[in-house]
Design a protein around this motif. Structure first.
Motif, PDB file in Angstrom:
ATOM      1  N   VAL A 138      42.146  53.902  48.759  1.00  0.00           N
ATOM      2  CA  VAL A 138      40.913  53.121  48.750  1.00  0.00           C
ATOM      3  C   VAL A 138      41.268  51.649  48.892  1.00  0.00           C
ATOM      4  CG1 VAL A 138      38.871  52.496  47.430  1.00  0.00           C
ATOM      5  CG2 VAL A 138      39.788  54.819  47.283  1.00  0.00           C
ATOM      6  N   HIS A 139      40.584  50.957  49.764  1.00  0.00           N
ATOM      7  CA  HIS A 139      40.778  49.518  49.935  1.00  0.00           C
ATOM      8  C   HIS A 139      39.948  48.802  48.871  1.00  0.00           C
ATOM      9  CE1 HIS A 139      41.856  45.880  52.121  1.00  0.00           C
ATOM     10  NE2 HIS A 139      40.607  45.481  51.984  1.00  0.00           N
ATOM     11  N   VAL A 140      40.619  48.065  47.989  1.00  0.00           N
ATOM     12  CA  VAL A 140      39.955  47.438  46.843  1.00  0.00           C
ATOM     13  C   VAL A 140      39.883  45.940  47.062  1.00  0.00           C
ATOM     14  CG1 VAL A 140      40.051  47.048  44.358  1.00  0.00           C
ATOM     15  CG2 VAL A 140      40.742  49.254  45.292  1.00  0.00           C
ATOM     16  N   THR A 141      38.708  45.386  46.942  1.00  0.00           N
ATOM     17  CA  THR A 141      38.482  43.943  46.902  1.00  0.00           C
ATOM     18  C   THR A 141      37.736  43.630  45.613  1.00  0.00           C
ATOM     19  OG1 THR A 141      36.346  44.072  48.030  1.00  0.00           O
ATOM     20  CG2 THR A 141      38.321  43.868  49.416  1.00  0.00           C
ATOM     21  N   HIS A 142      37.510  42.354  45.388  1.00  0.00           N
ATOM     22  CA  HIS A 142      36.740  41.997  44.201  1.00  0.00           C
ATOM     23  C   HIS A 142      35.323  42.556  44.266  1.00  0.00           C
ATOM     24  CE1 HIS A 142      39.973  38.992  43.602  1.00  0.00           C
ATOM     25  NE2 HIS A 142      39.668  39.137  42.340  1.00  0.00           N
ATOM     26  N   GLU A 143      34.742  42.583  45.444  1.00  0.00           N
ATOM     27  CA  GLU A 143      33.377  43.105  45.577  1.00  0.00           C
ATOM     28  C   GLU A 143      33.334  44.590  45.238  1.00  0.00           C
ATOM     29  OE1 GLU A 143      30.597  41.509  46.033  1.00  0.00           O
ATOM     30  OE2 GLU A 143      31.681  39.611  46.029  1.00  0.00           O
ATOM     31  N   THR A 144      34.273  45.375  45.783  1.00  0.00           N
ATOM     32  CA  THR A 144      34.267  46.804  45.479  1.00  0.00           C
ATOM     33  C   THR A 144      34.638  47.057  44.027  1.00  0.00           C
ATOM     34  OG1 THR A 144      36.563  46.969  46.266  1.00  0.00           O
ATOM     35  CG2 THR A 144      34.812  47.450  47.850  1.00  0.00           C
ATOM     36  N   ALA A 145      35.520  46.232  43.468  1.00  0.00           N
ATOM     37  CA  ALA A 145      35.894  46.410  42.064  1.00  0.00           C
ATOM     38  C   ALA A 145      34.719  46.109  41.148  1.00  0.00           C
ATOM     39  CB  ALA A 145      37.075  45.503  41.716  1.00  0.00           C
ATOM     40  N   PHE A 146      33.942  45.073  41.479  1.00  0.00           N
ATOM     41  CA  PHE A 146      32.802  44.726  40.637  1.00  0.00           C
ATOM     42  C   PHE A 146      31.697  45.768  40.706  1.00  0.00           C
ATOM     43  CE2 PHE A 146      33.690  39.871  40.814  1.00  0.00           C
ATOM     44  CZ  PHE A 146      34.812  40.076  40.018  1.00  0.00           C
ATOM     45  N   MET A 147      31.734  46.625  41.722  1.00  0.00           N
ATOM     46  CA  MET A 147      30.741  47.695  41.809  1.00  0.00           C
ATOM     47  C   MET A 147      31.071  48.875  40.907  1.00  0.00           C
ATOM     48  SD  MET A 147      30.046  47.625  45.941  1.00  0.00           S
ATOM     49  CE  MET A 147      28.902  48.988  45.887  1.00  0.00           C
ATOM     50  N   VAL A 148      32.270  48.898  40.334  1.00  0.00           N
ATOM     51  CA  VAL A 148      32.612  49.918  39.344  1.00  0.00           C
ATOM     52  C   VAL A 148      31.979  49.510  38.021  1.00  0.00           C
ATOM     53  CG1 VAL A 148      34.492  51.075  38.131  1.00  0.00           C
ATOM     54  CG2 VAL A 148      34.746  50.453  40.540  1.00  0.00           C
ATOM     55  N   SER A 149      31.187  50.369  37.451  1.00  0.00           N
ATOM     56  CA  SER A 149      30.388  49.991  36.282  1.00  0.00           C
ATOM     57  C   SER A 149      31.256  49.534  35.124  1.00  0.00           C
ATOM     58  CB  SER A 149      29.512  51.172  35.853  1.00  0.00           C
ATOM     59  OG  SER A 149      30.311  52.298  35.506  1.00  0.00           O
ATOM     60  N   ALA A 150      32.376  50.218  34.877  1.00  0.00           N
ATOM     61  CA  ALA A 150      33.225  49.850  33.747  1.00  0.00           C
ATOM     62  C   ALA A 150      33.857  48.479  33.948  1.00  0.00           C
ATOM     63  CB  ALA A 150      34.301  50.912  33.538  1.00  0.00           C
ATOM     64  N   VAL A 151      34.235  48.149  35.176  1.00  0.00           N
ATOM     65  CA  VAL A 151      34.838  46.843  35.452  1.00  0.00           C
ATOM     66  C   VAL A 151      33.837  45.732  35.197  1.00  0.00           C
ATOM     67  CG1 VAL A 151      35.840  45.379  37.243  1.00  0.00           C
ATOM     68  CG2 VAL A 151      36.497  47.782  37.090  1.00  0.00           C
ATOM     69  N   TRP A 152      32.653  45.859  35.773  1.00  0.00           N
ATOM     70  CA  TRP A 152      31.653  44.806  35.588  1.00  0.00           C
ATOM     71  C   TRP A 152      31.208  44.712  34.132  1.00  0.00           C
ATOM     72  CZ3 TRP A 152      30.198  40.628  37.926  1.00  0.00           C
ATOM     73  CH2 TRP A 152      29.020  39.996  37.541  1.00  0.00           C
ATOM     74  N   ALA A 153      31.075  45.849  33.456  1.00  0.00           N
ATOM     75  CA  ALA A 153      30.654  45.815  32.055  1.00  0.00           C
ATOM     76  C   ALA A 153      31.686  45.101  31.186  1.00  0.00           C
ATOM     77  CB  ALA A 153      30.414  47.235  31.543  1.00  0.00           C
ATOM     78  N   CYS A 154      32.967  45.332  31.436  1.00  0.00           N
ATOM     79  CA  CYS A 154      34.011  44.646  30.668  1.00  0.00           C
ATOM     80  C   CYS A 154      33.977  43.134  30.921  1.00  0.00           C
ATOM     81  CB  CYS A 154      35.386  45.203  31.031  1.00  0.00           C
ATOM     82  SG  CYS A 154      35.725  46.856  30.394  1.00  0.00           S
TER      83      CYS A 154
END
Length: 519
Positions: free
Chosen positions: A37-53
């Protein structure tokens, strides 16, 4: 400078090593993980646990009061709050003309936690005082170093135009990093865990989007031409594919047979894998799982302790970084000594009953005054009387434990003193006519009451070893605490009437006069 010298100078600014660490090198992370999976900050922030933390930490820091105090941090002298200071307004009310302090601080904290670095340009007035903070998106800022030192290159537009800012003009919040000059990108550090979470999200979406409840193979004994194959596939997908078509009854033609091949979510361990990834991401950001609404192992007993750990282990390092940067960048060294302190008391508060019990214990121990507690509760104070600190009267210094028992034992072993005859009261000398106080009604009655009171006091003195002056002083001190202003008036009246009487008699008369006056 020759062209070769300029080339060497340019290359030296790009060298990476222990002698010349390059802050920009900490941003160079591979964005492709083993999960494919190609991960950027935008795709990472779309993961609920990442943004919630990220939001849990940023919201806690932004919603806290960033107070300004006069004094020196850590000094033994009392600090003085400066709520009217201009910097206090910027940090707690309005950061600039377009943003509230809450929104600006939250943007800074999200950038610091999510990107490893939060930036804001400092706006100064002509006197060199901070009058505003303007957050800058971290993906537009590149920390750089040349022969003059460190500076920040800020991208202005998509065409590549940029401006260089001096470090004194940039409020920089750093996360954890190897060099200390900038923070490392946490998304790059946790890329494997985040990529797996992204892959699980994509798998779950495809799993339910493709109607896994009826997935499988359609078998037929006869051969189908291309037209029949395409028609059958389109009809079957239109009626049974997708989550909205789950559990619909399927009808097959002729000698066709359906063989289910897809497993359910429990067999695929999708639920367990997702739960595990939530805890894995929380571990990267040092956030208790219950802060991101993951209550799988939470109980009423351990949530409160996890909240205290969040304040101590997660927020405190960020608080120290912000406070030290604010002291250095936002407060002029030429003015009065001041410092910024972030109030995190709210993060360790318990339920209301526990808070009130704690405040009551603090008041009884002299730690808090009533007004201090009222301010912590957000209520108005009760005036100067609320600033008095009190302690329990039964408390004595540790080195005096047992004094009362020892004195009692010594008094019991000592021989009883012989009774001291009461001295006859001497008449008061007549004052000069010019100094004689005017006669007042009830003087004879008061004098009689004074003599009777004196006799009662003398009777109480029998059997005691104290001297007359000490005993009288003790009695008057006790009476003064009870009567307040009336005790001074009683002393004046007794001096006028008694003149040169002995101290014990005069003290007794003052006591009786005070009682007479108040009654």
């Amino acid at each position: 400078m020759s062209i070769f010298a300029r080339a060497r100078a340019a290359m030296s600014a790009l060298l990476v090593g222990p002698a010349r660490p390059s802050p920009g090198s900490t941003f160079r992370h591979v964005r492709v993980a083993n999960a494919g999976v190609h991960v950027t900050h935008e795709t990472a922030f779309m993961v609920s646990a990442v943004w919630a933390c990220i939001d849990a930490i940023a919201s806690a820091l932004a919603s806290s009061d960033w107070n300004v105090y006069a004094g020196v941090r850590g000094s033994e002298k009392n600090k003085e709050a400066l709520p009217e200071d201009a910097l206090h307004r910027i940090l707690n009310s309005r950061a600039n003309g377009d943003m509230t302090a809450q929104s600006a601080k939250r943007a800074l904290a999200i950038a610091a936690v999510g990107f490893g670095n939060g930036y804001a340009e400092i706006q100064w007035d002509l006197a060199g005082r901070c009058v505003g903070l303007w957050p800058i998106s971290p993906d537009r800022v590149t920390p750089m170093r040349d022969e003059r030192g460190m500076f920040y290159r800020v991208l202005q537009d998509s065409a590549g135009a940029s401006v260089d800012l001096d470090p004194v003009d940039v409020f920089h919040i750093r996360g954890a990093g190897l060099t200390g000059l900038v923070g490392d990108d946490p998304i790059g550090r946790a890329i494997q865990s985040i990529a797996m979470s992204v892959a699980l999200d994509q798998f779950g979406a495809a799993y339910f989007g493709n109607g896994a409840q009826l997935g499988g193979l359609i078998k037929t004994k006869s051969n189908l031409d291309d037209a029949e194959f395409d028609r059958l596939q389109k009809q079957f997908n239109a009626k049974h594919a997708g989550s909205r078509n789950a559990f619909k009854v399927g009808i097959l033609e002729g000698d066709m047979d359906f063989q289910q091949l897809t497993t359910d979510a429990e067999d695929a361990q999708l639920v367990d894998a997702r739960n595990q990834q939530v805890e894995e991401i929380c571990r990267w950001f040092r956030v208790p799982p219950h802060k991101v609404a993951h209550l799988l192992r939470a109980t009423n007993n351990n949530i409160e302790h996890q909240g205290l750990e969040f304040s101590r282990d997660t927020l405190r390092p960020w608080v120290k970084e912000i406070e030290q940067e604010a002291d250095f960048k936002l407060i002029s060294p030429r003015g009065p000594r001041k410092f910024v302190e972030i109030d995190l008391d709210w993060a360790s508060e318990g339920d209301f009953k526990s808070r009130i019990e704690g405040f009551a214990a603090g008041i009884a121990s002299g730690i808090y005054s009533v007004n201090v507690v009222l301010r912590k509760l957000g209520e108005n104070t009760i005036g100067p009387a609320g600033d008095i600190r009190m302690v329990q009267g039964a408390m004595i210094p540790l080195d005096r434990v047992g004094d009362a028992y020892s004195a009692k034992q010594a008094a019991a072993a000592a021989p009883a003193p012989s009774p001291v005859p009461a001295p006859a009261p001497e008449p008061a000398p007549a004052p000069a006519a010019a100094k004689r106080a005017p006669a007042r009604p009830g003087d004879l009655h008061r004098t009689k009451a004074l003599i009777e009171a004196y006799e009662r006091i003398q009777a109480r003195r029998e059997g005691e070893a104290e001297e007359a002056e000490a005993f009288a002083a003790k009695q008057i001190d006790m009476l003064a605490r009870f009567l307040g202003d009336h005790e001074a008036a009683a002393r004046t009246w007794a001096a006028e009437v008694l003149g040169g009487a002995d101290p014990a008699f005069a003290a007794s008369m003052a006591m009786a006069a005070a009682v007479e006056t108040t009654t």
